[in-house]
Structures are given as C-alpha cells and as structure tokens.
Motif scaffolding. Structure first.
Motif, PDB file in Angstrom:
ATOM      1  N   UNK A   1     -47.673  -2.173 -35.902  1.00  0.00           N
ATOM      2  CA  UNK A   1     -48.450  -2.627 -34.504  1.00  0.00           C
ATOM      3  C   UNK A   1     -47.318  -1.536 -33.958  1.00  0.00           C
ATOM      4  N   UNK A   2     -46.633  -1.477 -34.274  1.00  0.00           N
ATOM      5  CA  UNK A   2     -45.329  -0.261 -32.981  1.00  0.00           C
ATOM      6  C   UNK A   2     -46.016   0.877 -32.830  1.00  0.00           C
ATOM      7  N   UNK A   3     -46.798   1.163 -33.374  1.00  0.00           N
ATOM      8  CA  UNK A   3     -47.156   2.883 -33.660  1.00  0.00           C
ATOM      9  C   UNK A   3     -49.057   2.332 -32.991  1.00  0.00           C
ATOM     10  N   UNK A   4     -49.218   1.542 -32.778  1.00  0.00           N
ATOM     11  CA  UNK A   4     -50.292   0.934 -31.977  1.00  0.00           C
ATOM     12  C   UNK A   4     -49.610   0.984 -30.369  1.00  0.00           C
ATOM     13  N   UNK A   5     -48.851   0.569 -30.452  1.00  0.00           N
ATOM     14  CA  UNK A   5     -48.361   0.181 -28.685  1.00  0.00           C
ATOM     15  C   UNK A   5     -48.340   1.850 -28.398  1.00  0.00           C
ATOM     16  N   UNK A   6     -47.385   2.748 -29.219  1.00  0.00           N
ATOM     17  CA  UNK A   6     -46.757   3.804 -28.150  1.00  0.00           C
ATOM     18  C   UNK A   6     -48.293   4.448 -28.053  1.00  0.00           C
ATOM     19  N   UNK A   7     -49.496   4.629 -29.391  1.00  0.00           N
ATOM     20  CA  UNK A   7     -50.568   5.153 -28.929  1.00  0.00           C
ATOM     21  C   UNK A   7     -51.278   4.394 -27.143  1.00  0.00           C
ATOM     22  N   UNK A   8     -51.162   3.329 -27.576  1.00  0.00           N
ATOM     23  CA  UNK A   8     -52.183   3.478 -26.259  1.00  0.00           C
ATOM     24  C   UNK A   8     -50.690   3.780 -24.885  1.00  0.00           C
ATOM     25  N   UNK A   9     -50.222   3.362 -24.755  1.00  0.00           N
ATOM     26  CA  UNK A   9     -49.747   4.024 -23.695  1.00  0.00           C
ATOM     27  C   UNK A   9     -49.799   5.178 -23.302  1.00  0.00           C
ATOM     28  N   UNK A  10     -49.159   6.216 -24.977  1.00  0.00           N
ATOM     29  CA  UNK A  10     -49.469   8.258 -23.985  1.00  0.00           C
ATOM     30  C   UNK A  10     -50.937   8.082 -23.922  1.00  0.00           C
ATOM     31  N   UNK A  11     -52.410   7.266 -24.189  1.00  0.00           N
ATOM     32  CA  UNK A  11     -53.670   7.264 -23.536  1.00  0.00           C
ATOM     33  C   UNK A  11     -53.892   6.382 -22.659  1.00  0.00           C
ATOM     34  N   UNK A  12     -53.437   5.739 -22.130  1.00  0.00           N
ATOM     35  CA  UNK A  12     -53.174   5.028 -21.191  1.00  0.00           C
ATOM     36  C   UNK A  12     -52.707   6.315 -19.922  1.00  0.00           C
ATOM     37  N   UNK A  13     -52.071   7.386 -20.702  1.00  0.00           N
ATOM     38  CA  UNK A  13     -51.137   8.325 -19.069  1.00  0.00           C
ATOM     39  C   UNK A  13     -52.783   8.875 -19.343  1.00  0.00           C
ATOM     40  N   UNK A  14     -53.742   9.516 -20.417  1.00  0.00           N
ATOM     41  CA  UNK A  14     -54.076  10.546 -20.461  1.00  0.00           C
ATOM     42  C   UNK A  14     -55.462   9.973 -19.602  1.00  0.00           C
ATOM     43  N   UNK A  15     -55.882   8.703 -19.794  1.00  0.00           N
ATOM     44  CA  UNK A  15     -56.990   8.622 -18.377  1.00  0.00           C
ATOM     45  C   UNK A  15     -56.029   9.071 -17.209  1.00  0.00           C
ATOM     46  N   UNK A  16     -55.494   8.931 -16.716  1.00  0.00           N
ATOM     47  CA  UNK A  16     -55.132   8.923 -15.979  1.00  0.00           C
ATOM     48  C   UNK A  16     -55.269  10.942 -15.287  1.00  0.00           C
ATOM     49  N   UNK A  17     -53.978  11.531 -16.337  1.00  0.00           N
ATOM     50  CA  UNK A  17     -54.239  12.630 -16.179  1.00  0.00           C
ATOM     51  C   UNK A  17     -55.365  13.909 -16.619  1.00  0.00           C
ATOM     52  N   UNK A  18     -56.445  13.213 -17.627  1.00  0.00           N
ATOM     53  CA  UNK A  18     -57.854  13.514 -16.927  1.00  0.00           C
ATOM     54  C   UNK A  18     -58.907  12.371 -16.772  1.00  0.00           C
TER      55      UNK A  18
END
Length: 397
Positions: free
Chosen positions: A69-86
């Motif tokens: 679950x913890x790993x999932x949250x970290x991936x989601x945070x990084x991916x959400x940043x990806x939506x902004x940058x790309x």
C-alpha cells in the motif's frame, strides 16, 4: 477509533482514481475524439489492473500488505506529477497504465490489511465490507465532484497537485497504522484466546455463523461481475453523454458523484446485515432498481432526470459491490486468493464494459448502449436469483 481511521485511505485513493478518470476521459471527449477513443482510457486502466491484480494474488499476505500500500501511494504521487509535466492527450494512456499498476498494489492488499485489523472482532467481515464499500465509494464520488469544480475554478493541473497531496497522506497514514494489522500466525493465536466457553453463543466466531452456507464467490465473479460490467459501461460513456447534452463540467461531475455517493450510503447501510447476501428477494429488488436507472439514462434529456437515474444506479451498485466483496472475504482460508480474483474480475469487466459501450455509441447511439446495459442487468438478476434459490434449497435454508 484507530481501526476506523484505516478506512480513510481507500476513500482517499479512490478519490484520486475518480479524479484521474474524470480528468482524462473528459479532456479526451472535449478534444472531439470518438467514443471508442475516450472509453479506451478506462479499458487500458482495466487491462493493466486485471493483469497486476492476478499476478499479486500469489504474493499478498497480511505481513506485506501495508508495504504494498505504501509503495502504491508513492507511485501515485509520482504519476500525478507526470500528468502535470507531460500534458499531452495521448500521453495520458501511458500515465493511466502507471495508475493501474499502483491501484492493483493498493486495493487487494488493503482488503487483506483491513481483514487483519478487524479479524476476531464481532461482525468483522460484515463490518469491514460495509465500511470498505462506504469508504471507496465515497472517494470515487468525491474525485469527479471536486475535480469538476476545481478544474473550472483553477485548471485541471491543480487537480493533479491535490492528488499528489492525497497520495502522500496515504503513505504516511498507513506507515503509522500498519502495526494494527496482526500477521496470520499472531491472529490465529489471538482468536484462539478470545474463543468463548462452550455454550456462550453471544461471542461465537463469525465464520461459524456462515460455516453451513454455500461458497458463492464464483457467483459473485459471474453474476455480480456482469453488474459491475454495466457500471463500468456507464462510467465509460457518461462523458460522451455530458458532451452530447452540453452538461457543464461541475454538473457532470455531480452525476458521477451521485452514483458513487449513493453506492457508499447503501454499502454502509448493510453494516448490520447478516443474511441478505444469501437471499433471493433482495437480489431481485436491487436488480429492478438498477434496471430503472439504466432506462432513465437511456431516455433522460434533462439534468434532473440524469440525477435520479444516477441515484438508482448507485443503489444497485452499492448492493452489487457489497455482495462482491463479502462473498470473497467471508471464506476463512481462501480470502487472499478470492480477493485477488475479485480485483482481476473488476479489471476484466473494466476492459470490456467501457469498450463495449463506446463501440455501441459509435455504431448506434447512447440510448442503445444504456438499453444494452439494462438487458445485461436483467439477465444477471435472473441468473443470480435462480442460483440462490437452488443453492439455499439444497442447503435446507
């Protein structure tokens, strides 16, 4: 009180998921893309989610669930940043793939985590199923609702910034609360110590209550799976309905929210339920309400009729999802395997449902797609009711 806090996190993570699917599908629909192209976003998410959920079925335990679950949250945070940058429209497909991987690492492990927290307490499975249904349904309701208004006020990229904050909150919260989940060996010892003396029926382990009931996990995968197929179909084509009827983004988000918020309330209302999940009449009643919702969507041309249809579909989906989770969680030894299969089924119908709806809309009409969903709900209702009648008769119930 601490045990209740864990249910905040499926609400948060589904809020993020609801926000992402709303933002991506509506942006794609507003670009003028075909219905198939729009619904392919959900299909992409569902395919990856199905594969990952099935793969995780071999490794999920109560010992590693919190770390997944913890790993999932970290991936989601990084991916959400990806939506902004790309920000490109078609790059969203790749980012949705990453969302699906992270979601698979959250939802099945969380159900094992919550069962480990609730295990051995009165009405543990029914309670955890009701609270989980309420939590994730509330989240999936708030995601589109908040995003619809925030998008209008500040822009879609701000929605993803909020999602980053929510994902990191989940990481911190699960890390702080993970010690409340007892590993399998400790749980068995704890339950053994709490067993009542012979004849004390007030505190009998809950699994004894269902020991003589049929194992209906397979029926949930088939019968309830068809119902979830229709719900996914609706979620896939609703953005096209919004564009077709020129519904503003906040109001379209409200329609999504009404489905899921009603689903949440209905799921929570079952917290004291004991046996309806095995009865024929409730299955028929909820099926009829679902039918009314789909017929409403098929012919509604006014916003308020869409709201009523959304509430009807929410009542149906609340019962379907509760039934779906309960029949997998209640098995005392096969729950981890059954839950992983549940999530794989959600992924499978999520692949076919939106794509099926999009193809019908492109080749026929929105009305035809909703009516096709109504026919599927009717067939699933009849099938489930028939199986329940035969099974319970065989078990002498």
């Amino acid at each position: 009180m601490i045990r209740l806090l864990i249910y905040i996190f499926p609400a948060i993570m589904d809020m993020v998921l609801g926000s992402v699917m709303f933002l991506t599908t509506v942006r794609m629909a507003q670009s003028g893309a075909s219905a198939t192209t729009v619904t392919l976003l959900m299909t992409t998410w569902s395919f990856v989610y199905m594969v990952c959920s099935f793969s995780l079925s071999r490794i999920i335990t109560s010992r590693n669930a919190a770390w997944l679950i913890i790993a999932s949250g970290l991936i989601i945070a990084g991916d959400s940043l990806g939506f902004i940058l790309v920000p490109g429209l078609y790059q969203m497909y790749l980012l949705v793939v990453i969302v699906a991987i992270a979601n698979a690492m959250f939802f099945a492990p969380f159900q094992i985590f919550m069962k480990a927290v609730e295990q051995g307490r009165p009405a543990g499975v029914v309670r955890s199923t009701a609270l989980y249904t309420f939590a994730w349904s509330t989240g999936i309701a708030l995601g589109p609702f908040i995003s619809g208004y925030l998008w209008t006020l500040a822009g879609w990229n701000w929605c993803h910034l909020v999602n980053i904050c929510f994902a990191l909150l989940t990481v911190i919260g699960i890390f702080l609360l993970k010690h409340h989940a007892q590993p399998d060996g400790q749980r068995a010892s704890s339950i053994s110590e709490k067993q009542p003396a012979s004849g004390d029926e007030s505190t009998i382990n809950e699994f004894d209550e269902y020991a003589n009931m049929p194992d209906l996990a397979w029926l949930a995968w088939v019968g309830a799976g068809l119902g979830i197929f229709v719900i996914m179909l609706v979620r896939g084509i609703l953005p096209m309905t919004g564009v077709s009827l020129k519904i503003p983004r906040p109001q379209l988000g409200t329609i999504f929210a009404l489905i899921s918020m009603t689903q949440a309330i209905v799921g929570l209302s079952f917290i004291k339920g004991k046996m309806w999940m095995f009865r024929v009449k409730p299955i028929i009643a909820f099926g009829i309400v679902g039918l009314l919702g789909m017929i409403g969507f098929a012919f509604a041309r006014h916003l308020y009729f869409l709201y009523i249809s959304a509430i009807c579909l929410g009542v149906y989906s609340g019962a379907i999802f509760f039934y779906f989770v309960f029949h997998s969680l209640v098995h005392p030894t096969k729950a981890p395997k059954y839950i992983a299969i549940n999530e794989a089924v959600v992924g499978l119908v999520g692949i076919v449902g939106p794509l099926f709806g999009g193809l019908i809309v492109d080749h026929f009409s929105l009305t035809t797609a909703y009516l096709a969903g109504a026919i599927i709900i009717a067939g699933a209702m009849i099938f489930k009711a028939n199986v329940h009648h035969r099974k319970l008769t065989a078990f002498g119930k």
